[in-house]
Design a protein around this motif. Structure first.
Motif, PDB file in Angstrom:
ATOM      1  N   LEU A  49       1.219  -1.126  -0.173  1.00 57.73           N
ATOM      2  CA  LEU A  49      -0.440   0.112  -0.078  1.00 57.73           C
ATOM      3  C   LEU A  49       0.924   1.201  -0.010  1.00 57.73           C
ATOM      4  O   LEU A  49       0.626   2.027  -1.012  1.00 57.73           O
ATOM      5  N   GLU A  50       1.823   0.888   0.792  1.00 59.38           N
ATOM      6  CA  GLU A  50       2.450   2.537   1.188  1.00 59.38           C
ATOM      7  C   GLU A  50       3.606   2.358  -0.676  1.00 59.38           C
ATOM      8  O   GLU A  50       3.547   3.879  -0.747  1.00 59.38           O
ATOM      9  N   ASN A  51       3.863   1.950  -1.054  1.00 59.99           N
ATOM     10  CA  ASN A  51       4.702   1.302  -2.125  1.00 59.99           C
ATOM     11  C   ASN A  51       3.625   2.480  -3.020  1.00 59.99           C
ATOM     12  O   ASN A  51       4.329   3.040  -3.953  1.00 59.99           O
ATOM     13  N   ALA A  52       2.227   1.791  -3.419  1.00 61.74           N
ATOM     14  CA  ALA A  52       1.707   2.179  -4.092  1.00 61.74           C
ATOM     15  C   ALA A  52       1.050   3.617  -3.665  1.00 61.74           C
ATOM     16  O   ALA A  52       0.861   4.569  -4.814  1.00 61.74           O
ATOM     17  N   ARG A  53       1.214   4.093  -2.800  1.00 55.50           N
ATOM     18  CA  ARG A  53       1.010   5.659  -2.326  1.00 55.50           C
ATOM     19  C   ARG A  53       2.269   6.272  -2.700  1.00 55.50           C
ATOM     20  O   ARG A  53       2.245   7.250  -3.761  1.00 55.50           O
ATOM     21  N   LEU A  60       2.834  11.629 -10.242  1.00 59.15           N
ATOM     22  CA  LEU A  60       1.911  12.978  -9.936  1.00 59.15           C
ATOM     23  C   LEU A  60       3.012  14.093  -9.678  1.00 59.15           C
ATOM     24  O   LEU A  60       2.191  15.205  -8.635  1.00 59.15           O
ATOM     25  N   ALA A  61       4.077  14.376  -9.148  1.00 53.79           N
ATOM     26  CA  ALA A  61       4.535  15.359  -9.024  1.00 53.79           C
ATOM     27  C   ALA A  61       4.025  16.168  -7.520  1.00 53.79           C
ATOM     28  O   ALA A  61       3.784  17.579  -7.521  1.00 53.79           O
ATOM     29  N   TRP A  62       3.823  15.376  -6.249  1.00 57.11           N
ATOM     30  CA  TRP A  62       2.787  15.471  -5.413  1.00 57.11           C
ATOM     31  C   TRP A  62       3.922  15.360  -4.303  1.00 57.11           C
ATOM     32  O   TRP A  62       4.350  14.456  -4.044  1.00 57.11           O
ATOM     33  N   ASP A  63       4.628  16.191  -3.836  1.00 59.95           N
ATOM     34  CA  ASP A  63       5.160  16.073  -2.004  1.00 59.95           C
ATOM     35  C   ASP A  63       4.324  16.388  -1.166  1.00 59.95           C
ATOM     36  O   ASP A  63       4.603  16.114   0.295  1.00 59.95           O
ATOM     37  N   GLY A  64       2.994  15.857  -1.159  1.00 64.55           N
ATOM     38  CA  GLY A  64       2.580  16.159   0.347  1.00 64.55           C
ATOM     39  C   GLY A  64       1.560  14.722   0.681  1.00 64.55           C
ATOM     40  O   GLY A  64       2.019  13.883  -0.255  1.00 64.55           O
ATOM     41  N   ASP A  65       0.726  14.916   1.168  1.00 62.74           N
ATOM     42  CA  ASP A  65       0.042  14.065   2.103  1.00 62.74           C
ATOM     43  C   ASP A  65      -1.050  12.735   0.576  1.00 62.74           C
ATOM     44  O   ASP A  65      -1.481  14.006  -0.094  1.00 62.74           O
ATOM     45  N   VAL A  66      -1.360  11.680   0.541  1.00 65.12           N
ATOM     46  CA  VAL A  66      -2.518  11.278  -0.260  1.00 65.12           C
ATOM     47  C   VAL A  66      -3.615  10.782   0.833  1.00 65.12           C
ATOM     48  O   VAL A  66      -3.192   9.373   1.183  1.00 65.12           O
ATOM     49  N   MET A 181      -5.931  21.459  -2.640  1.00 68.02           N
ATOM     50  CA  MET A 181      -6.565  19.777  -2.406  1.00 68.02           C
ATOM     51  C   MET A 181      -6.910  19.232  -3.964  1.00 68.02           C
ATOM     52  O   MET A 181      -7.484  20.215  -4.517  1.00 68.02           O
ATOM     53  N   ILE A 182      -6.794  17.908  -4.353  1.00 68.01           N
ATOM     54  CA  ILE A 182      -6.737  17.298  -5.459  1.00 68.01           C
ATOM     55  C   ILE A 182      -7.903  16.788  -5.807  1.00 68.01           C
ATOM     56  O   ILE A 182      -7.212  15.480  -5.289  1.00 68.01           O
ATOM     57  N   VAL A 195     -11.851   3.218  -7.123  1.00 66.57           N
ATOM     58  CA  VAL A 195     -10.968   3.555  -6.561  1.00 66.57           C
ATOM     59  C   VAL A 195     -11.019   5.304  -6.654  1.00 66.57           C
ATOM     60  O   VAL A 195     -10.909   5.961  -7.999  1.00 66.57           O
ATOM     61  N   GLY A 196     -10.232   5.604  -5.435  1.00 63.79           N
ATOM     62  CA  GLY A 196     -10.070   7.384  -6.160  1.00 63.79           C
ATOM     63  C   GLY A 196      -8.597   7.816  -4.739  1.00 63.79           C
ATOM     64  O   GLY A 196      -8.639   6.976  -4.388  1.00 63.79           O
ATOM     65  N   ALA A 197      -8.919   9.226  -4.994  1.00 64.92           N
ATOM     66  CA  ALA A 197      -7.381   9.725  -4.405  1.00 64.92           C
ATOM     67  C   ALA A 197      -7.817  10.815  -3.582  1.00 64.92           C
ATOM     68  O   ALA A 197      -8.685  12.069  -4.686  1.00 64.92           O
ATOM     69  N   CYS A 198      -7.453  11.763  -2.765  1.00 64.04           N
ATOM     70  CA  CYS A 198      -7.876  12.775  -2.367  1.00 64.04           C
ATOM     71  C   CYS A 198      -6.496  13.276  -1.715  1.00 64.04           C
ATOM     72  O   CYS A 198      -6.302  12.575  -0.856  1.00 64.04           O
ATOM     73  N   TRP A 199      -5.508  14.082  -2.348  1.00 66.26           N
ATOM     74  CA  TRP A 199      -4.155  14.730  -2.228  1.00 66.26           C
ATOM     75  C   TRP A 199      -4.585  15.988  -2.099  1.00 66.26           C
ATOM     76  O   TRP A 199      -5.138  16.920  -2.499  1.00 66.26           O
TER      77      TRP A 199
END
Length: 199
Positions: A49-53, A60-66, A181-182, A195-199
């Motif tokens: 799971l953490e590898n997927a995150r 997506l070049a994001w350095d915040g939380d997912v 937030m995206i 499956v979705g995400a908020c980051w």
């Protein structure tokens, strides 16, 4: 009699699953243990799971939380009901789920083309008494109208507010905006449904 080849044209609603996504799902099904469990199977699931995150953030070049979710609807619900700004602004042309979960949100007017005008948003946020959460989708799911999120994000930032960008319709097709937030849905760009995400 020859068989006609089926052509699927509704990618805006749901895109066909990519082979790489299908393969990743099958690999995930092999590690079905609870990732919160301390035993070896749980730790293996947690590592996966953490590898997927990490891969998601890198792609997506994001350095915040997912936060992985069951889809864009749950991601929107989390963003609108769990974020700290009490004041919220949303346009009346947002997806139904945004309209449902926004808490006493103030409407952002749109012009005759369904666009949020940066100057009007600036004027509206100038009157905000505290930092607010501003929710604007990148592409309208019914009309296809594309918002200028670059200009709108600058206005939101200059006014000390926070931008929630619903990018469910644009993910994988357009550059992502500079937002706090995206929201995305996997099934819109070749991932599995649910499956979705908020980051």
């Amino acid at each position: 009699m020859t068989e006609t080849k089926r052509i699927y044209l509704d990618h805006a609603a749901t895109a066909p699953m990519l082979d790489v996504a299908r393969k990743a799902c099958m690999e995930g099904f092999d590690h079905w243990a609870n990732p919160s469990s301390p035993h070896a199977d749980g730790r293996a699931a947690q590592a996966m799971l953490e590898n997927a995150r990490k891969r998601f953030k890198t792609a997506l070049a994001w350095d915040g939380d997912v936060i992985f979710t069951s889809g864009a609807s749950e991601a929107v619900q989390i963003a609108l009901t769990k974020s700290k700004p009490a004041a919220q602004y949303i346009s009346p042309v947002e997806h139904d789920v945004v309209l449902r979960f926004a808490r006493n949100a103030k409407p952002i007017p749109v012009d005759s083309n369904g666009l949020v005008v940066p100057m009007n948003l600036n004027h509206q946020l100038k009157a905000a008494e505290e930092p607010a959460l501003v929710a604007i989708q990148s592409v309208n799911n019914e009309t296809g109208v594309i918002q200028d999120l670059g200009a709108l994000a600058k206005v939101v930032r200059d006014r000390g507010c926070y931008l929630l960008a619903d990018c469910s319709q644009s993910i994988g097709k357009m550059p992502l905006p500079e937002a706090d937030m995206i929201i995305v849905a996997g099934h819109k760009f070749g991932g599995p449904p649910g499956v979705g995400a908020c980051w």
